[in-house]
Scaffold this active site. Structure first.
Site, PDB file in Angstrom:
ATOM      1  N   THR A  14      -6.634   9.559  -4.714  1.00  0.00           N
ATOM      2  CA  THR A  14      -6.491   9.456  -3.267  1.00  0.00           C
ATOM      3  C   THR A  14      -5.637  10.591  -2.704  1.00  0.00           C
ATOM      4  O   THR A  14      -5.947  11.175  -1.679  1.00  0.00           O
ATOM      5  CB  THR A  14      -5.837   8.106  -2.916  1.00  0.00           C
ATOM      6  OG1 THR A  14      -6.635   7.068  -3.471  1.00  0.00           O
ATOM      7  CG2 THR A  14      -5.750   7.908  -1.418  1.00  0.00           C
ATOM      8  N   GLU A  26       0.839  -1.208   0.000  1.00  0.00           N
ATOM      9  CA  GLU A  26       0.000   0.000   0.000  1.00  0.00           C
ATOM     10  C   GLU A  26       0.870   1.253   0.000  1.00  0.00           C
ATOM     11  O   GLU A  26       0.563   2.246  -0.658  1.00  0.00           O
ATOM     12  CB  GLU A  26      -0.917  -0.037   1.231  1.00  0.00           C
ATOM     13  CG  GLU A  26      -2.057   0.943   1.211  1.00  0.00           C
ATOM     14  CD  GLU A  26      -3.169   0.584   0.225  1.00  0.00           C
ATOM     15  OE1 GLU A  26      -2.994  -0.348  -0.579  1.00  0.00           O
ATOM     16  OE2 GLU A  26      -4.202   1.267   0.251  1.00  0.00           O
TER      17      GLU A  26
END
Lengths: 334, 334
Positions: free
Chosen positions: A209, A156
């Site tokens: 994001t 991630e």
């Protein structure tokens, strides 16, 4: 459960986790689920997995050592095929290095994405988890799921620049997860009331994001933080009690939603539609633009999502719709 | 449980809650427990009651209508005897008015305080709860505990200027309570792991609640708020799981303690002593200056509190020490 995040690539576990090369599988196909991070009120700490959609990794053992991407489907050409730059292959390489077999084993990866990138549904997490679960299964499960999690978090970090666990934790563990803290990484599986359904709608607009994070202010009013953590505590209690009214009252976000909602077209109209349809709550999935109606029972989730999608269609905004129970298994071999 | 906070003094319930004057008791004596608000990490939302100390109210029915304070013990003359200014009598009057019998009934109150005022142990809440529980019992319980709670919150507002419920809720309900929110007042009883003990030490220094509140900044870093609500969620999960390790990891306050600890002499030395003695956590009780070592088992709580008190004695600071399990009943008739 506390997880240690040591130097993931060190070889110290090489001897403990001896791989039997004769038992490595030739091929495996793995699905890992999409996830709804934050679960409305639990910014950066809560998340849950859904049964649908999710990403697939098809992994082949090959003679030539090294990790390579064979193909990627469903990404509109946006993801790198270079094995050092692609998060999935980079994570697989990291795991092989950790096990001390990166110079001996060869694997090739087909990545099949069933959800849009940048949707707020943990697209990169699903791919990373699918890849790591696939290589671990191919190798005969040298690592437990708990041991895999730090590699997923690292993935991630590679994908998003932040080592958040609120998508990878539920994608890997299934169910609803709480990331209590990061020093050390401490992930708790929360109970899943069985009638809890999610109606997810992804309006096809672009909200990266990074941008969604940058909108959020560094400081918040203590008064609002207290409201938020009252709701978070209420939600956790509600999940243990299977008290859908308490869950509904608690799933309110006074801190992040007001800022991020600006980036999502028709947000408040969709919210009203979801609540009118009987949803327990409605909010942004992760950093958006996907939105989620959380409901008691499939029918209400279906209705809420369908009405929201109809509204978007009326506004000439294309969208995808996914209705699913909370996933309880995490990734699975297909 | 959602509580409505209507105009508490209106007469609309007068007929529903008919009081039978023949059945009113002549006298009753009630104990209500001290409380540890915040429970380390849950500022303004969590709190628990202890078996000891607590305040007592001795209430007499008299012929002459009206509410009067007969005597107050243990307050060093700090509390008003004027029935309109004393919180206990003011709350009793409010309840009688709500029931529409304030002009017919006469009661006199003896208040016996067993804990110091301004100690951070919910002293005013214990008195208020004792008074309201006493009058309700004297009248034959026209109101449920749930119905009494808004009156207790109103008492807290009279006493402290803030209508917080994190002391009155556990004092009235017993156990560990979560105040999820105030609009409307929503209080949840959390499970009480039976081995949970509190070793409370009150260093005799003066930290008025108002000052302790004023020190706290209006804005906090979102990053720290996220850490805090991860801990709060972890604590709630830990209570349901009876997972003392998780409870211990979660009971950390990164937001309020660093500011309020300044007002408490030897705070960090006491913290180290408590943790060295094996306490799960240590922190400030309410707004202080009382501190609390939360431990698994009575023995560790005893040891932690005793060593802390010894340290304060060595530093020439007088103190009181109270060791108790989490109280599970709330107020009781003596």
């Amino acid at each position: 459960m506390i997880y240690n995040l040591p130097n993931l690539c060190d070889h110290k576990n090489m001897n403990e986790k001896k791989i039997d090369f004769d038992k490595i599988l030739d091929q495996i196909r793995v699905f890992a689920p999409a996830t709804v991070a934050n679960m409305i009120c639990g910014f950066d700490i809560l998340g849950f997995a859904v049964d649908y959609p999710g990403d697939e990794v098809n992994m082949y053992r090959v003679a030539e050592p090294g990790v390579r991407i064979r193909s990627i489907q469903g990404d509109d050409g946006r993801l790198p095929l270079d094995a050092d730059k692609n998060t999935v292959s980079a994570c697989v390489k990291m795991l092989l290095k950790h096990l001390g077999i990166e110079k001996e084993l060869g694997v090739e990866i087909e990545l099949i994405k069933h959800m849009p990138i940048g949707s707020g549904l943990g697209s990169s997490s699903a791919s990373t988890v699918a890849g790591l679960f696939a290589i671990n299964t191919l190798l005969g499960n040298p690592l437990s799921k708990e041991e895999l999690l730090p590699f997923c978090v690292e993935g991630e970090r590679l994908a998003c620049g932040h080592g958040h666990a609120d998508n990878v934790a539920p994608a890997l563990m299934g169910g609803i997860t709480l990331v209590r803290g990061y020093e050390p990484l401490d992930v708790i599986a929360l109970p899943v009331p069985e009638e809890l359904y999610a109606g997810v709608v992804f309006p096809k607009v672009d909200v990266p994001t990074r941008d969604a994070r940058q909108l959020i202010k560094e400081k918040v009013l203590l008064k609002e933080a207290v409201t938020q953590w009252g709701n978070i505590a209420g939600l956790v209690a509600g999940l243990y009690r299977k008290d859908y009214d308490l869950i509904s009252r608690s799933m309110q976000d006074v801190l992040i939603e007001p800022t991020r909602a600006i980036l999502i077209p028709e947000f408040y109209a969709m919210k009203q539609i979801a609540l009118d349809a009987g949803a327990l709550s409605f909010g942004i999935s992760g950093s958006g633009p996907s939105v989620v109606a959380i409901a008691r029972g499939q029918e209400i989730a279906e209705q809420a999502a369908a009405r929201i999608q109809q509204h978007l269609t009326d506004c000439e905004i294309d969208s995808f719709k996914y209705v699913s129970a909370v996933n309880v298994g995490g990734p699975k071999v297909l």
